[in-house]
Scaffold this motif. Sequence first.
Motif, PDB file in Angstrom:
ATOM      1  N   TYR A   1      77.026  19.789  76.378  1.00 31.42           N
ATOM      2  CA  TYR A   1      76.095  19.095  77.272  1.00 31.42           C
ATOM      3  C   TYR A   1      74.665  19.122  76.718  1.00 31.42           C
ATOM      4  O   TYR A   1      73.956  18.099  76.739  1.00 31.42           O
ATOM      5  N   LEU A   2      74.233  20.272  76.241  1.00 28.93           N
ATOM      6  CA  LEU A   2      72.876  20.376  75.713  1.00 28.93           C
ATOM      7  C   LEU A   2      72.712  19.498  74.470  1.00 28.93           C
ATOM      8  O   LEU A   2      71.660  18.862  74.275  1.00 28.93           O
ATOM      9  N   TYR A   3      73.741  19.455  73.654  1.00 28.79           N
ATOM     10  CA  TYR A   3      73.722  18.602  72.458  1.00 28.79           C
ATOM     11  C   TYR A   3      73.631  17.126  72.834  1.00 28.79           C
ATOM     12  O   TYR A   3      72.798  16.382  72.302  1.00 28.79           O
TER      13      TYR A   3
ATOM     14  N   SER B   1      72.615  15.759  75.539  1.00 27.98           N
ATOM     15  CA  SER B   1      71.322  15.473  76.150  1.00 27.98           C
ATOM     16  C   SER B   1      70.244  15.277  75.095  1.00 27.98           C
ATOM     17  O   SER B   1      69.458  14.322  75.154  1.00 27.98           O
ATOM     18  N   GLN B   2      70.216  16.179  74.117  1.00 21.38           N
ATOM     19  CA  GLN B   2      69.200  16.099  73.062  1.00 21.38           C
ATOM     20  C   GLN B   2      69.454  14.923  72.124  1.00 21.38           C
ATOM     21  O   GLN B   2      68.541  14.175  71.780  1.00 21.38           O
ATOM     22  N   ARG B   3      70.687  14.754  71.719  1.00 21.72           N
ATOM     23  CA  ARG B   3      71.038  13.749  70.717  1.00 21.72           C
ATOM     24  C   ARG B   3      70.822  12.324  71.208  1.00 21.72           C
ATOM     25  O   ARG B   3      70.352  11.455  70.480  1.00 21.72           O
ATOM     26  N   TYR B   4      71.178  12.080  72.462  1.00 24.59           N
ATOM     27  CA  TYR B   4      71.172  10.719  72.979  1.00 24.59           C
ATOM     28  C   TYR B   4      70.130  10.496  74.083  1.00 24.59           C
ATOM     29  O   TYR B   4      70.204   9.514  74.804  1.00 24.59           O
ATOM     30  N   ASN B   5      69.209  11.449  74.190  1.00 25.53           N
ATOM     31  CA  ASN B   5      68.111  11.283  75.142  1.00 25.53           C
ATOM     32  C   ASN B   5      68.623  11.120  76.572  1.00 25.53           C
ATOM     33  O   ASN B   5      68.143  10.289  77.342  1.00 25.53           O
ATOM     34  N   LEU B   6      69.654  11.895  76.908  1.00 30.27           N
ATOM     35  CA  LEU B   6      70.219  11.875  78.254  1.00 30.27           C
ATOM     36  C   LEU B   6      69.580  12.977  79.089  1.00 30.27           C
ATOM     37  O   LEU B   6      69.478  14.118  78.646  1.00 30.27           O
ATOM     38  N   ALA B   7      69.177  12.629  80.283  1.00 34.20           N
ATOM     39  CA  ALA B   7      68.482  13.586  81.146  1.00 34.20           C
ATOM     40  C   ALA B   7      69.466  14.445  81.926  1.00 34.20           C
ATOM     41  O   ALA B   7      70.428  13.953  82.493  1.00 34.20           O
ATOM     42  N   LEU B   8      69.224  15.747  81.937  1.00 29.97           N
ATOM     43  CA  LEU B   8      69.958  16.673  82.788  1.00 29.97           C
ATOM     44  C   LEU B   8      69.168  16.923  84.061  1.00 29.97           C
ATOM     45  O   LEU B   8      67.931  16.921  84.039  1.00 29.97           O
ATOM     46  N   THR B   9      69.873  17.165  85.159  1.00 26.14           N
ATOM     47  CA  THR B   9      69.175  17.593  86.363  1.00 26.14           C
ATOM     48  C   THR B   9      68.664  19.020  86.149  1.00 26.14           C
ATOM     49  O   THR B   9      69.091  19.717  85.222  1.00 26.14           O
TER      50      THR B   9
ATOM     51  N   ALA C   1      69.355  21.555  87.964  1.00 28.49           N
ATOM     52  CA  ALA C   1      70.503  22.451  88.165  1.00 28.49           C
ATOM     53  C   ALA C   1      71.408  22.486  86.934  1.00 28.49           C
ATOM     54  O   ALA C   1      71.885  23.551  86.532  1.00 28.49           O
ATOM     55  N   GLU C   2      71.639  21.334  86.327  1.00 28.92           N
ATOM     56  CA  GLU C   2      72.469  21.276  85.129  1.00 28.92           C
ATOM     57  C   GLU C   2      71.821  22.035  83.972  1.00 28.92           C
ATOM     58  O   GLU C   2      72.485  22.805  83.280  1.00 28.92           O
ATOM     59  N   GLU C   3      70.541  21.805  83.779  1.00 29.98           N
ATOM     60  CA  GLU C   3      69.839  22.481  82.690  1.00 29.98           C
ATOM     61  C   GLU C   3      69.875  24.003  82.861  1.00 29.98           C
ATOM     62  O   GLU C   3      70.102  24.754  81.900  1.00 29.98           O
ATOM     63  N   LYS C   4      69.683  24.456  84.083  1.00 31.48           N
ATOM     64  CA  LYS C   4      69.711  25.894  84.369  1.00 31.48           C
ATOM     65  C   LYS C   4      71.105  26.462  84.114  1.00 31.48           C
ATOM     66  O   LYS C   4      71.255  27.527  83.483  1.00 31.48           O
TER      67      LYS C   4
END
Length: 245
Positions: free
Chosen positions: A188-190, A192-200, A202-205
Amino acid sequence: MSSGAMTLKAFPTALTLLFAVCFPVYADFSSAKEDLKIIVAQLDKPTTLYCGCRLIFKSEDRYFPELNSCGYAIRENKERASRIEAEHIVPAYVFGHTLSCWANAPKGHGREQCELTSRLFDVMESDLHNLYPAIGEVNGDRGNYSFTNRINSGSETFTYGQCKMKISPKLGEAVPPDRAKGIIARAYLYMSQRYNLALTVAEEKLFTAWNEKYRPDKNECRRNELIELIQGNDNPFITEKCRVL
């Protein structure tokens, strides 16, 4: 957490142009699935993502889960339980539904439309860092549900014998076994970073915590190296952790 919570950030047109030029990964998902088998076959005693069932390789292009090796109990779908499927940890719906190809498609045909018309979707759908072998029944039950740490005890939950994966269709959530949490977090972190996808928030935490608590094993590190050889890029969240192994 909502299964559609991860969203594409601004300027999708610019991103489409960027990835078409700079990220020539795969032309289609089928090619990625074939390479996934080759990669997994090179790991030490490889297993399925969620349940940890041993993988049996019948030939170069055929592999199956050994259900008895992990105490898996078929919930309902014997046919899908007997086969391996390439699980998108970040579901295709999550990264696809924000694209215009998905939004403008006839209802129920978003993925099909994006596969036909969007290079950006093709790249995301075929990214090996987001693909893992999973028992088909579990893959189907999970669908595009989000991950969480726990499910309310009063909710109907799908279970699979000794496999510790739990899925609540009513809540649209899944609780993965500890063995898979670090893998899920780093995917998920990859993405998000790779494709400029935003995490909420809660998801990031959640995924940051899982990434720190559940470190990669040698197979995850080796898999990351093999994907870089084939795809041309690593998952930096795995690489960082593997340096200290």
